[in-house]
Motif scaffolding. Sequence first.
Motif: not given
Length: 73
Positions: A28-32
């Motif tokens: 999630x953090x990487x996608x954001x």
Amino acid sequence: MYNQGNQTISSKELAYIADSIKNEELLTKLCVQGAVECQNSSLKQVLSQLSQERLQNVSTLTNTLQQQAGITH
């Protein structure tokens, strides 16, 4: 082993779920981060959608752990 109704889940399975939550949070953090930094609007949209899907997975996995632990909200 933990028993929820007629479903039994092992300690190993619970550990796998906990690891999966950590992995989904990282994704999630990487996608954001990718969506924020991306210049391409189509790619930004895809990364935003992926981050929402990852958050849903975290929610599902967390709910599973809570149910197994007998914790309800």
